[in-house]
Every structure is written in C-alpha cells, then in structure tokens.
Design an enzyme around this catalytic site. Structure first.
Site, PDB file in Angstrom:
ATOM      1  CB  CYS A 117      -0.851  -0.021   1.218  1.00  0.00           C
ATOM      2  SG  CYS A 117      -1.869  -1.478   2.119  1.00  0.00           S
TER       3      CYS A 117
ATOM      4  CB  CYS B  91      -3.414   2.448   2.090  1.00  0.00           C
ATOM      5  SG  CYS B  91      -4.602   0.766   2.055  1.00  0.00           S
TER       6      CYS B  91
ATOM      7  CB  CYS C 153      -3.693  -1.951  -1.648  1.00  0.00           C
ATOM      8  SG  CYS C 153      -5.241  -1.307  -0.836  1.00  0.00           S
TER       9      CYS C 153
ATOM     10  CB  CYS D 120      -4.424   2.881  -1.730  1.00  0.00           C
ATOM     11  SG  CYS D 120      -3.299   2.070  -0.781  1.00  0.00           S
TER      12      CYS D 120
END
Length: 347
Positions: A27, A31, A58, A61
């Site tokens: 991430c 995030c 992710c 994000c």
C-alpha cells in the site's frame, strides 16, 4: 515511516510503499485500511521493488476502481522505472494506456501521490549519482547524461534525493558531515556511517582504524565525526539495532539506505533487499530476476562491491553449485550469517 502510516499521511505518498507480511498486499502511506500491524511490515522505495518481493497492489489505495485502460497503473509505473533514462512524455505513456494524458495524470497522481514525471525523476536521481562519482566530466554533464532536462530540476531535489549537494557528492563528500559509530558484535567489530539520507557504509573489520581508513577512502573530503549520543542519537540507535540483530537474533532493522554505485549495482542491491531471511539465490538466479540473464558475473561483482553489509544482504547470494562463493568480509562470517537466519526461520 510507521508514523506516516499511522497518521495516514498523504504527503508521504510516492516516497515509499509498505507491504503487509502475511497478506501479500502493499500500500501507499495514506491507505485507509484498518488492518495494519506496524510490527509486521516491509518497506520499499518503488512499486517494482514491492512486486519483485511478491506483493500485490492494494485494491483500495493503489488500483483506481474506474481505471479502464488496457495497461494498469502498476505496469505504467514499472515501465517508467525500466526506462527512466529515456525521454518519456505524458502523451506517450497515455498512448500505451489507451487514455487521455489528463486522465493518466490524474489517475497516476491519485494512486501514487506523485505525477509520472516526479516518479521518473526519483528513479533518474540514482543514475545521476553514478555519473557524479565519475572522475571526468562536469556536474552539468552528469545531469544531462542521467536524463534530466534541466539543472534546476536536480538542484531542487538534492537534499531529499542525494543527502548532500551535487557538488559535494562529486567531490568525495566535500563540505558534508558524516557521522559514524563502531560496535563489537558476535560477528566482529562493525562500523556504520550515515549521510543525511541514510546509512552509506556498514562494514566488518578487525581494527577501528582500518575501518575508518576504508570510510575515509569512500568519502575522502567529507568531515567524519564519531557519533556522540547527544548529537546524533539516531545513528547510535541504528547501530544498536543492527548489533541486537547480529548478536541476539533480533529482526533486521529497516533503516534508510544511501546506496551509491552504478545504475546496475543499485539495481542488484535493491533486488537483494527482496530476498527473504532464510532464503538464498544463486548469482545466475539474481541475474534472471533483474532481467539480465547473462550478467551473472556482473551480479557477483555488484555483490562484492556492496559497502553496506547485512542491511543489503549480499550474503544470501551463492554460487550456482550451492557453495558459498565470495564475501568481502570472509566466508566464515557469511556462513555464520546464513546459519543464524536459517535458525531464526526454524524457531
């Protein structure tokens, strides 16, 4: 970095990425995920570093839910990393993705916190550092050889990217202050030194003076200062953490690194950071993984040139027949480090 993740600081987006051990997801700092264990994270400078370590982006994000291009944002970012020395325009990148330049600009910045151009500049700075260390040529030539379009772009980035002024970097650290500290460990005497950017030197030796000589050779014109705790507590804390890792089996600390070498060497060293504790690869396997399958001898040379022991784990690379191969700090120490890591994995 942990503070930035805890506060979900969007200003740090694009500066680093973190992977969550166990989930296989990486991430950006902002995030909004609530399932974060700050003690079980790995940190990466680029998307490519994270994906090479086996992590997936992710969806919350890093993958824009309305992205409809034929090539994902992750692939665009990796293309920039692979072609950082070339002139890449927003139009050419958006053409690859099958969307308009303005849409790519918005989507990329939303996903990574920086524009495609800023992302390319961050990769180019590593090449710039190599050209600065060449004995011939001017700083201006180094700027243009590394792909920057103007002098002002580099001088606007130097404190964040180089850890010192470009002129000082080329001149062997002239005008720069580098703090260092020594400790005795289970594996022998170790000296660590750091610039304003991060650890630039960590080596084993038998005598403090020989280690200082080696440090002075790397930065002949820098001011080298033994780290007093009241003035540089971070460096003392860093080397204490390394000492605990070496002597007591504590986890390897994630410290900022100031890698200084050729573009190829830095590419190898960054990949070595992705080799997990307890695992080993051959020089040939590393060459394959970085996309240079015939460059196994160059990989071996890059490992031999590594000046940041343990934190850049060149000891995890072996010969193709499984034998230890070379190690600039001794084969016995290399075997001991590998044995320690394998034992930690079993425990």
């Amino acid at each position: 970095m942990k503070e930035a993740i805890s506060s979900k600081d969007p200003s740090r987006d694009g500066q680093f990425f973190y992977g969550m051990v166990g989930t296989g997801i990486f991430c950006k700092p902002s995030c909004t995920s609530n399932q974060i264990d700050l003690e079980k994270l790995e940190f990466f400078r680029t998307i490519k570093d994270a994906t090479q370590a086996g992590y997936q982006p992710c969806k919350a994000c890093l993958l824009n839910p309305d992205w409809a291009g034929s090539i994902s944002l992750i692939k665009i970012a990796r293309y920039i990393e692979d072609h950082a020395d070339e002139k890449l325009t927003l139009s050419s990148l958006s053409g690859m993705a099958g969307v308009s330049p303005s849409r790519l600009q918005r989507a990329f910045k939303k996903a990574f916190g920086v524009s495609p151009k800023s992302y390319q500049d961050a990769i180019r700075i590593q090449m710039f550092k190599y050209f600065l260390r060449k004995k011939s040529g001017s700083i201006t030539e180094a700027i243009y050889d590394s792909g920057f379009g103007s002098i002002s772009r580099v001088y606007g980035e130097e404190s964040r990217s180089l850890g010192m002024q470009p002129k000082s970097y080329k001149a062997g650290g002239a005008g720069e202050v580098i703090f260092y500290a020594c400790r005795d460990t289970t594996y022998g005497l170790v000296l660590m030194a750091a610039t304003g950017k991060g650890v630039c030197f960590l080596q084993f030796g038998q005598q403090k003076q020989s280690l200082l000589t080696a440090l002075s050779t790397e930065f002949p014109k820098a001011e080298l200062i033994c780290s007093p705790a009241q003035e540089a507590p971070e460096l003392d804390n860093w080397i204490d953490a390394v000492n605990l890792h070496l002597s007591n089996g504590a986890p390897k600390p994630d410290l900022p690194l100031d890698m200084q070498g050729t573009a190829f060497q830095i590419k190898v060293w960054k990949f070595l950071l992705s080799i997990k504790e307890g695992d080993t690869l051959s020089y040939g396997e590393v060459a394959n993984q970085i996309g240079r399958p015939t460059a196994f001898r160059s990989v071996a040379t890059a490992c031999a040139k590594n000046r940041i022991a343990v934190l850049i784990p060149c000891h995890r690379v072996l010969r193709g027949d499984g034998s230890l191969g070379g190690y600039r700090w001794g084969s016995e120490r290399k075997q001991a480090l590998l044995d320690m890591e394998k034992q930690r994995q079993r425990d």
